[in-house]
Structure formats: C-alpha cells, structure tokens
Motif scaffolding. Sequence first.
Motif, PDB file in Angstrom:
ATOM      1  N   LEU A   1      -7.978  -2.209 -28.764  1.00 59.36           N
ATOM      2  CA  LEU A   1      -9.003  -2.157 -27.709  1.00 59.36           C
ATOM      3  C   LEU A   1      -9.553  -0.751 -27.528  1.00 59.36           C
ATOM      4  O   LEU A   1     -10.745  -0.574 -27.315  1.00 59.36           O
ATOM      5  CB  LEU A   1      -8.415  -2.665 -26.392  1.00 59.36           C
ATOM      6  CG  LEU A   1      -8.128  -4.164 -26.330  1.00 59.36           C
ATOM      7  CD1 LEU A   1      -7.399  -4.499 -25.051  1.00 59.36           C
ATOM      8  CD2 LEU A   1      -9.389  -4.974 -26.458  1.00 59.36           C
ATOM      9  N   GLU A   2      -8.689   0.256 -27.630  1.00 61.00           N
ATOM     10  CA  GLU A   2      -9.172   1.639 -27.528  1.00 61.00           C
ATOM     11  C   GLU A   2     -10.092   1.971 -28.697  1.00 61.00           C
ATOM     12  O   GLU A   2     -11.115   2.626 -28.524  1.00 61.00           O
ATOM     13  CB  GLU A   2      -8.004   2.618 -27.486  1.00 61.00           C
ATOM     14  CG  GLU A   2      -7.289   2.617 -26.161  1.00 61.00           C
ATOM     15  CD  GLU A   2      -6.121   3.577 -26.124  1.00 61.00           C
ATOM     16  OE1 GLU A   2      -5.692   4.057 -27.188  1.00 61.00           O
ATOM     17  OE2 GLU A   2      -5.630   3.844 -25.019  1.00 61.00           O
ATOM     18  N   ASN A   3      -9.740   1.525 -29.900  1.00 60.90           N
ATOM     19  CA  ASN A   3     -10.600   1.787 -31.060  1.00 60.90           C
ATOM     20  C   ASN A   3     -11.911   1.018 -30.955  1.00 60.90           C
ATOM     21  O   ASN A   3     -12.952   1.514 -31.384  1.00 60.90           O
ATOM     22  CB  ASN A   3      -9.872   1.424 -32.353  1.00 60.90           C
ATOM     23  CG  ASN A   3      -8.733   2.374 -32.647  1.00 60.90           C
ATOM     24  OD1 ASN A   3      -8.737   3.522 -32.189  1.00 60.90           O
ATOM     25  ND2 ASN A   3      -7.742   1.920 -33.381  1.00 60.90           N
TER      26      ASN A   3
ATOM     27  N   ALA B   1     -11.906  -1.199 -20.263  1.00 55.85           N
ATOM     28  CA  ALA B   1     -10.515  -1.625 -20.216  1.00 55.85           C
ATOM     29  C   ALA B   1      -9.538  -0.466 -20.274  1.00 55.85           C
ATOM     30  O   ALA B   1      -8.394  -0.610 -19.881  1.00 55.85           O
ATOM     31  CB  ALA B   1     -10.249  -2.582 -21.377  1.00 55.85           C
ATOM     32  N   ARG B   2      -9.945   0.708 -20.735  1.00 53.61           N
ATOM     33  CA  ARG B   2      -9.005   1.824 -20.880  1.00 53.61           C
ATOM     34  C   ARG B   2      -8.399   2.249 -19.552  1.00 53.61           C
ATOM     35  O   ARG B   2      -7.226   2.595 -19.479  1.00 53.61           O
ATOM     36  CB  ARG B   2      -9.685   3.017 -21.529  1.00 53.61           C
ATOM     37  CG  ARG B   2      -9.938   2.804 -22.993  1.00 53.61           C
ATOM     38  CD  ARG B   2     -10.463   4.034 -23.645  1.00 53.61           C
ATOM     39  NE  ARG B   2      -9.466   5.086 -23.588  1.00 53.61           N
ATOM     40  CZ  ARG B   2      -9.770   6.371 -23.668  1.00 53.61           C
ATOM     41  NH1 ARG B   2     -11.008   6.742 -23.790  1.00 53.61           N
ATOM     42  NH2 ARG B   2      -8.833   7.280 -23.623  1.00 53.61           N
TER      43      ARG B   2
ATOM     44  N   LEU C   1     -12.611  -7.378 -25.286  1.00 61.13           N
ATOM     45  CA  LEU C   1     -13.268  -8.108 -26.373  1.00 61.13           C
ATOM     46  C   LEU C   1     -14.700  -8.483 -25.993  1.00 61.13           C
ATOM     47  O   LEU C   1     -15.611  -8.392 -26.826  1.00 61.13           O
ATOM     48  CB  LEU C   1     -12.458  -9.354 -26.731  1.00 61.13           C
ATOM     49  CG  LEU C   1     -11.128  -9.097 -27.429  1.00 61.13           C
ATOM     50  CD1 LEU C   1     -10.345 -10.402 -27.564  1.00 61.13           C
ATOM     51  CD2 LEU C   1     -11.328  -8.454 -28.789  1.00 61.13           C
ATOM     52  N   SER C   2     -14.901  -8.886 -24.737  1.00 57.93           N
ATOM     53  CA  SER C   2     -16.263  -9.277 -24.348  1.00 57.93           C
ATOM     54  C   SER C   2     -17.193  -8.065 -24.320  1.00 57.93           C
ATOM     55  O   SER C   2     -18.382  -8.200 -24.616  1.00 57.93           O
ATOM     56  CB  SER C   2     -16.251  -9.982 -22.990  1.00 57.93           C
ATOM     57  OG  SER C   2     -15.910  -9.075 -21.972  1.00 57.93           O
ATOM     58  N   GLU C   3     -16.675  -6.874 -23.976  1.00 58.38           N
ATOM     59  CA  GLU C   3     -17.505  -5.672 -24.029  1.00 58.38           C
ATOM     60  C   GLU C   3     -17.919  -5.344 -25.457  1.00 58.38           C
ATOM     61  O   GLU C   3     -18.959  -4.731 -25.679  1.00 58.38           O
ATOM     62  CB  GLU C   3     -16.764  -4.484 -23.426  1.00 58.38           C
ATOM     63  CG  GLU C   3     -16.680  -4.530 -21.918  1.00 58.38           C
ATOM     64  CD  GLU C   3     -15.897  -3.371 -21.343  1.00 58.38           C
ATOM     65  OE1 GLU C   3     -15.518  -2.463 -22.111  1.00 58.38           O
ATOM     66  OE2 GLU C   3     -15.660  -3.379 -20.132  1.00 58.38           O
ATOM     67  N   ALA C   4     -17.086  -5.750 -26.418  1.00 55.47           N
ATOM     68  CA  ALA C   4     -17.430  -5.538 -27.828  1.00 55.47           C
ATOM     69  C   ALA C   4     -18.256  -6.693 -28.382  1.00 55.47           C
ATOM     70  O   ALA C   4     -18.563  -6.715 -29.575  1.00 55.47           O
ATOM     71  CB  ALA C   4     -16.155  -5.368 -28.652  1.00 55.47           C
ATOM     72  N   GLY C   5     -18.613  -7.665 -27.528  1.00 50.25           N
ATOM     73  CA  GLY C   5     -19.443  -8.786 -27.960  1.00 50.25           C
ATOM     74  C   GLY C   5     -18.661  -9.909 -28.615  1.00 50.25           C
ATOM     75  O   GLY C   5     -19.228 -10.709 -29.350  1.00 50.25           O
TER      76      GLY C   5
ATOM     77  N   LYS D   1     -14.070   3.054 -28.658  1.00 53.17           N
ATOM     78  CA  LYS D   1     -14.575   4.259 -29.281  1.00 53.17           C
ATOM     79  C   LYS D   1     -15.685   3.971 -30.277  1.00 53.17           C
ATOM     80  O   LYS D   1     -16.631   4.741 -30.413  1.00 53.17           O
ATOM     81  CB  LYS D   1     -13.431   4.986 -30.012  1.00 53.17           C
ATOM     82  CG  LYS D   1     -12.441   5.614 -29.078  1.00 53.17           C
ATOM     83  CD  LYS D   1     -11.292   6.227 -29.849  1.00 53.17           C
ATOM     84  CE  LYS D   1     -10.199   6.720 -28.921  1.00 53.17           C
ATOM     85  NZ  LYS D   1      -9.035   7.208 -29.662  1.00 53.17           N
ATOM     86  N   SER D   2     -15.581   2.830 -30.979  1.00 49.66           N
ATOM     87  CA  SER D   2     -16.567   2.521 -32.002  1.00 49.66           C
ATOM     88  C   SER D   2     -17.858   1.934 -31.424  1.00 49.66           C
ATOM     89  O   SER D   2     -18.878   1.925 -32.079  1.00 49.66           O
ATOM     90  CB  SER D   2     -15.978   1.561 -33.037  1.00 49.66           C
ATOM     91  OG  SER D   2     -15.691   0.313 -32.424  1.00 49.66           O
TER      92      SER D   2
END
Length: 154
Positions: free
Chosen positions: A147-149, A66-67, A99-103, A152-153
């Motif tokens: 979203l950026e954080n 998303a970045r 959000l979906s990329e972060a599960g 990164k995490s």
Amino acid sequence: MTRGRWWGVAGIAVAVAVVLRLIGSDVAHALLGGMLVVVAVLILAHLGIGQKVALPRLPFDRRDGARTEVSSLSWSLYGTEGVTPQAARALRGICRAGLSEAGIAVETPEGEARSVSLLGAPLTTFLIDPDAPPPDVRAVRAAVHVLENLEKSS
C-alpha cells in the motif's frame, strides 16, 4: 525545572530548616538539613527522574490516504494469537481504501485479480469475505509495504 518549582524547592528547604530548628537542632544542623533538600532536588533534576516523556507526534497534516491510518494502527496490530480483531477490521478498511485510491475495486473481477497479484490470495479473500480469517503478521507487513508503494507510485 521552572522558576516556580525552584521557588517551591526553596520554600520546602526553608520549612525543613525551620522544623529542624523547632525540634531542637542547632542552627548549623537545621541549615544543613535545608541544604540537603536542595542538593537532593538538584540531583533528581540532573538525573531526569520524574520527567515526563513525550513521544514524537506523527505529521498528520502532511500525510494523506491510508499511510496515516497504517502508522496509527501499527502498534495495535499484534495480539497473543496474531492480528487482533480490532486491527483486522481496521486493516480491512485501510486496504480497501488504499486499493480504491489506486483505482482498484476489489468487488469487480478485474480488481480482484489485481488485488491477488498485489496482496496475495489470502489477503484478497480476507478483504472480500467478512467471515474469512485474518491474515498472519507477515501478510499484514507485506500489505502495508504494498500500500505504501502504491501511494508512492500514484
């Protein structure tokens, strides 16, 4: 300036000198007229007037997720009344993708609760309900940082 442009300037200077000579100026004044053209072009080239300005390109090949979209979208987020409708549509897609990329699936109750804890209730409502009003500028900035954080995490 390129070599071709300098030849063009020289040609124009010679043409000015010839025209001045043809209309009745003496040789010295005709040569001064041609030299004046060269001096004017030198000054303009030194000042950089008429130069094209190229904005730096974002390194899209080295960024994913998303970045990239957020970077490309950031200039068009704000209208006279806050977030523009086009930016609101894009923001909805970017937030859902991030959000979906972060599960985090916003459609599930657990994902909705996690989204509320990360982005806040108004932005989560905006993501779920297509008729919800768009968030204000501060909420958009906060969402971009979250979203950026998240990226990164993970």
